[in-house]
Design an enzyme around this catalytic site. Structure first.
Site, PDB file in Angstrom:
ATOM      1  N   ASN A   1      -9.632 -33.169 -42.808  1.00  0.00           N
ATOM      2  CA  ASN A   1     -10.585 -33.987 -42.043  1.00  0.00           C
ATOM      3  C   ASN A   1     -10.364 -33.805 -40.542  1.00  0.00           C
ATOM      4  O   ASN A   1      -9.232 -33.621 -40.073  1.00  0.00           O
ATOM      5  CB  ASN A   1     -10.524 -35.458 -42.459  1.00  0.00           C
ATOM      6  CG  ASN A   1      -9.152 -36.082 -42.362  1.00  0.00           C
ATOM      7  OD1 ASN A   1      -8.137 -35.416 -42.510  1.00  0.00           O
ATOM      8  ND2 ASN A   1      -9.117 -37.389 -42.119  1.00  0.00           N
ATOM      9  N   VAL A   2     -11.470 -33.831 -39.821  1.00  0.00           N
ATOM     10  CA  VAL A   2     -11.456 -33.632 -38.359  1.00  0.00           C
ATOM     11  C   VAL A   2     -12.306 -34.743 -37.750  1.00  0.00           C
ATOM     12  O   VAL A   2     -13.538 -34.701 -37.822  1.00  0.00           O
ATOM     13  CB  VAL A   2     -12.020 -32.244 -37.991  1.00  0.00           C
ATOM     14  CG1 VAL A   2     -12.008 -32.054 -36.473  1.00  0.00           C
ATOM     15  CG2 VAL A   2     -11.223 -31.134 -38.669  1.00  0.00           C
ATOM     16  N   GLU A   3     -11.620 -35.749 -37.195  1.00  0.00           N
ATOM     17  CA  GLU A   3     -12.333 -36.923 -36.679  1.00  0.00           C
ATOM     18  C   GLU A   3     -12.804 -36.701 -35.245  1.00  0.00           C
ATOM     19  O   GLU A   3     -12.551 -35.657 -34.627  1.00  0.00           O
ATOM     20  CB  GLU A   3     -11.419 -38.148 -36.800  1.00  0.00           C
ATOM     21  CG  GLU A   3     -11.093 -38.441 -38.259  1.00  0.00           C
ATOM     22  CD  GLU A   3     -10.260 -39.690 -38.478  1.00  0.00           C
ATOM     23  OE1 GLU A   3      -9.712 -40.238 -37.495  1.00  0.00           O
ATOM     24  OE2 GLU A   3     -10.153 -40.114 -39.642  1.00  0.00           O
TER      25      GLU A   3
ATOM     26  N   GLU B   1     -13.570 -32.116 -47.248  1.00  0.00           N
ATOM     27  CA  GLU B   1     -14.394 -31.300 -48.146  1.00  0.00           C
ATOM     28  C   GLU B   1     -15.436 -30.516 -47.355  1.00  0.00           C
ATOM     29  O   GLU B   1     -15.841 -29.415 -47.757  1.00  0.00           O
ATOM     30  CB  GLU B   1     -15.091 -32.196 -49.173  1.00  0.00           C
ATOM     31  CG  GLU B   1     -14.147 -32.946 -50.113  1.00  0.00           C
ATOM     32  CD  GLU B   1     -13.675 -34.285 -49.547  1.00  0.00           C
ATOM     33  OE1 GLU B   1     -13.659 -34.472 -48.315  1.00  0.00           O
ATOM     34  OE2 GLU B   1     -13.324 -35.152 -50.367  1.00  0.00           O
TER      35      GLU B   1
ATOM     36  N   CYS C   1     -15.582 -38.683 -51.164  1.00  0.00           N
ATOM     37  CA  CYS C   1     -16.568 -39.740 -50.934  1.00  0.00           C
ATOM     38  C   CYS C   1     -17.924 -39.290 -51.489  1.00  0.00           C
ATOM     39  O   CYS C   1     -18.108 -38.136 -51.885  1.00  0.00           O
ATOM     40  CB  CYS C   1     -16.661 -40.060 -49.444  1.00  0.00           C
ATOM     41  SG  CYS C   1     -17.484 -38.793 -48.452  1.00  0.00           S
TER      42      CYS C   1
ATOM     43  N   CYS D   1     -19.462 -36.304 -49.834  1.00  0.00           N
ATOM     44  CA  CYS D   1     -18.731 -35.061 -50.124  1.00  0.00           C
ATOM     45  C   CYS D   1     -18.944 -34.592 -51.553  1.00  0.00           C
ATOM     46  O   CYS D   1     -18.877 -33.391 -51.824  1.00  0.00           O
ATOM     47  CB  CYS D   1     -17.252 -35.244 -49.829  1.00  0.00           C
ATOM     48  SG  CYS D   1     -16.963 -35.270 -48.047  1.00  0.00           S
TER      49      CYS D   1
HETATM   50  N1  THU Z   1     -12.315 -38.557 -45.699  1.00  0.00           N
HETATM   51  C1  THU Z   1     -12.320 -37.272 -46.153  1.00  0.00           C
HETATM   52  O1  THU Z   1     -11.858 -36.353 -45.477  1.00  0.00           O
HETATM   53  N2  THU Z   1     -12.859 -37.052 -47.376  1.00  0.00           N
HETATM   54  C2  THU Z   1     -13.380 -37.996 -48.183  1.00  0.00           C
HETATM   55  O2  THU Z   1     -13.921 -37.671 -49.229  1.00  0.00           O
HETATM   56  C3  THU Z   1     -13.246 -39.402 -47.824  1.00  0.00           C
HETATM   57  C4  THU Z   1     -12.844 -39.680 -46.434  1.00  0.00           C
HETATM   58  C5  THU Z   1     -11.785 -38.810 -44.355  1.00  0.00           C
HETATM   59  C6  THU Z   1     -12.821 -39.166 -43.332  1.00  0.00           C
HETATM   60  C7  THU Z   1     -12.016 -39.910 -42.314  1.00  0.00           C
HETATM   61  O3  THU Z   1     -11.462 -38.960 -41.401  1.00  0.00           O
HETATM   62  C8  THU Z   1     -10.897 -40.549 -43.111  1.00  0.00           C
HETATM   63  O4  THU Z   1     -10.902 -39.910 -44.363  1.00  0.00           O
HETATM   64  C9  THU Z   1     -11.059 -42.049 -43.300  1.00  0.00           C
HETATM   65  O5  THU Z   1     -12.300 -42.351 -43.854  1.00  0.00           O
END
Ligand code: THU
Length: 129
Positions: free
Chosen positions: A45-47, A58, A89, A92
């Site tokens: 994940n890259v916020e 994903e 999620c 995804c």
């Molecule tokens: N996140 C994912 O990378 N994949 C998912 O399927 C659910 C959530 C990440 C997004 C965010 O950076 C962090 O989890 C908290 O929601």
């Protein structure tokens, strides 16, 4: 038929999670997939300071699929940085469905399940005119 070493795939997801950029949530997420040619692609994940534009693990993994030769997902595992199982999620699941379809296997708390169980009655390319 591609062999899936689930323990190895889960370990690759945990490893990918260590590269996460998650200063806002603090949740490191890694995704790993075996592709139909046998290679493994990963994502993290890259916020973003603009929270809503952050990328899930994903999604970056789907980019890696395309960047490293394309193909299809055969099996997917998602893990947190501490090794905990995380489910993709809803959004995804749709991203994974695009490149894996209903038969792609997903690691879930209920065991390994096909995407058809994880995202039933999915909308897909076949629904477009
Ligand atoms: N996140 C994912 O990378 N994949 C998912 O399927 C659910 C959530 C990440 C997004 C965010 O950076 C962090 O989890 C908290 O929601």
């Amino acid at each position: 038929m591609v062999e899936v070493d689930w323990d190895e795939l889960r370990a690759r997801a945990v490893e990918a999670a260590q590269s996460a950029y998650c200063p806002y949530s603090g949740l490191r997420v890694g995704a790993a997939a075996v592709c139909d040619d046998g290679r493994v692609v990963v994502g993290c994940n890259v916020e973003n300071a603009s929270y809503g534009v952050g990328l899930c693990a994903e999604c970056t993994m789907a980019g890696q699929l395309r960047l490293t030769g394309g193909g299809r997902f055969v099996a997917v595992a998602c893990r947190g940085g501490g090794g905990e199982l995380l489910m993709p999620c809803g959004r995804c699941r749709q991203v994974l469905y695009e490149f894996g379809g209903p038969d792609c296997l997903v690691d879930t708390p209920s065991g390994v399940l096909p995407m058809s169980r994880v995202l039933p009655d999915a909308f897909g390319a076949e629904d477009l005119p």
